[in-house]
Design an enzyme around this catalytic site. Structure first.
Site, PDB file in Angstrom:
ATOM      1  N   GLU A   5       2.004  -4.815   5.132  1.00 11.59           N
ATOM      2  CA  GLU A   5       1.022  -4.635   5.740  1.00 11.59           C
ATOM      3  C   GLU A   5       0.855  -5.364   7.241  1.00 11.59           C
ATOM      4  O   GLU A   5       1.039  -6.481   7.511  1.00 11.59           O
ATOM      5  CB  GLU A   5      -0.358  -5.297   5.052  1.00 11.59           C
ATOM      6  CG  GLU A   5      -1.590  -5.253   5.784  1.00 11.59           C
ATOM      7  CD  GLU A   5      -2.898  -5.832   5.058  1.00 11.59           C
ATOM      8  OE1 GLU A   5      -2.623  -6.719   4.047  1.00 11.59           O
ATOM      9  OE2 GLU A   5      -4.094  -5.471   5.399  1.00 11.59           O
TER      10      GLU A   5
ATOM     11  N   GLU B  92     -11.765  -4.337   1.232  1.00 11.49           N
ATOM     12  CA  GLU B  92     -11.452  -5.418   1.481  1.00 11.49           C
ATOM     13  C   GLU B  92     -12.417  -6.050   2.882  1.00 11.49           C
ATOM     14  O   GLU B  92     -11.934  -5.943   3.760  1.00 11.49           O
ATOM     15  CB  GLU B  92     -10.012  -5.659   2.185  1.00 11.49           C
ATOM     16  CG  GLU B  92      -9.336  -7.013   2.313  1.00 11.49           C
ATOM     17  CD  GLU B  92      -8.073  -7.215   2.979  1.00 11.49           C
ATOM     18  OE1 GLU B  92      -7.755  -6.393   4.055  1.00 11.49           O
ATOM     19  OE2 GLU B  92      -7.167  -7.669   2.439  1.00 11.49           O
TER      20      GLU B  92
HETATM   21  C1  LER Z   1      -5.956 -10.084   5.971  1.00 13.92           C
HETATM   22  O1  LER Z   1      -6.746  -9.624   7.292  1.00 13.92           O
HETATM   23  C2  LER Z   1      -5.738  -8.863   5.478  1.00 13.92           C
HETATM   24  O2  LER Z   1      -6.065  -7.700   6.016  1.00 13.92           O
HETATM   25  C3  LER Z   1      -4.968  -8.988   3.849  1.00 13.92           C
HETATM   26  O3  LER Z   1      -4.926  -7.603   3.499  1.00 13.92           O
HETATM   27  C4  LER Z   1      -3.916  -9.550   4.130  1.00 13.92           C
HETATM   28  O4  LER Z   1      -2.794  -9.156   3.231  1.00 13.92           O
HETATM   29 MN    MN Z   2      -5.811  -5.606   4.426  1.00 18.40          MN
END
Ligand code: LER
Ligand code: MN
Length: 269
Positions: A147, A241
């Protein structure tokens, strides 16, 4: 068919079976579990998945250190913990684990601005960690979902270009790009174009709106980005998220799922 997943929320039950059932009631297809659930409560999680039939689609975080940690000891911890998580993710049928180079370790845009390691060393260290984890992915049927984070959260990988070129440089076959709409909104010139450019490597998606709260509350153009996903035939998992802004947390989160499903439909997904 894209699966819609969610990370944990404070309003979900801590009883894992109840948590999974609630997630389904909210309109999700599965859970993106925190790594510590696999490390600390694996038997319980496995039973909950088996009894409810609701899957753990993916894993995010919950391990010590970072794969690009400045401290060698911490990097070893990350590799050790991620190895166990991948073994257990494989047993659960989850795709793999979301892994940034590091989170909150250093930013080139904040003082002191000069990192203790060169960019060339960063890449070497990251490739070494990823190569070690490749073997684990191979024997467990899982993937590392690498990521890129925005410039304020990490200094090594900020764009899909940075993550994609590292994967190609290393010839890594079990590492894919994890595309997060919040980070892409800051770092990519055009989210749709970037997704199309890296079509062969995009393996997982995170969604949050422009301000990191629930999709639909900010100003990110999800339909535009989703058109990119449509064009590349993305058929894996997209996980929420985000935090939820507003009083009625549960109601607003459900509305956001409906909003995203509407955006998917508009983009032909
Ligand atoms: C942190 O900002 C984020 O996007 C998470 O998915 C970290 O892996
Ligand atoms: Mn993330």
């Amino acid at each position: 068919m894209i699966k819609l997943a969610t990370q944990n929320k404070p309003f979900f039950s801590d009883v894992l079976e109840e948590k999974l059932i609630q997630i389904k009631e909210f309109g999700f297809d599965g859970l993106e579990a925190d790594g510590d659930l696999l490390l600390e409560r694996f038997d319980e999680l496995k039973t909950a998945v088996k009894d409810t039939g609701i899957p753990v689609t993916s894993v995010c975080g919950g391990y010590r250190g970072w794969i690009g940690d400045f401290k060698e000891e911490e990097r070893k911890h990350a590799i050790q913990d991620i190895t166990i998580i991948l073994e257990r993710a494989g047993e659960l049928g989850a795709a793999g684990i979301v892994v940034p180079a590091a989170w909150g370790m250093f930013s080139l845009r904040l003082p002191p601005m000069t990192p203790p390691r060169s960019a060339e060393e960063d890449r070497k260290v990251l490739l070494d960690s990823l190569r070690q984890l490749e073997y684990v992915c191979e024997r467990t049927g899982t993937r590392i979902l690498l990521e890129p984070l925005n410039r304020y959260e990490d200094h090594m990988l900020n764009t899909l270009d940075a993550a994609g070129s590292l994967i190609l440089e290393g010839g890594l076959r079990h590492v894919q790009i994890m595309a997060d709409f919040f980070h892409m909104n800051i770092e990519e010139q055009d989210i749709k174009k970037s997704l199309i450019k890296w079509k062969d490597l995009v393996g997982h998606v995170h969604i949050a709106d422009s301000h990191r709260f629930q999709p639909g509350d900010g100003h990110t153009d999800f339909v535009h980005g989703f058109e990119g996903l449509k064009e590349i035939g993305f058929d894996k998992t997209m996980a929420f998220e985000c935090r939820v802004l507003g009083e009625n947390q549960e109601g607003l989160y459900k509305d956001s799922v409906a909003y995203i499903r509407g955006c998917m439909e508009k983009a032909g997904l």
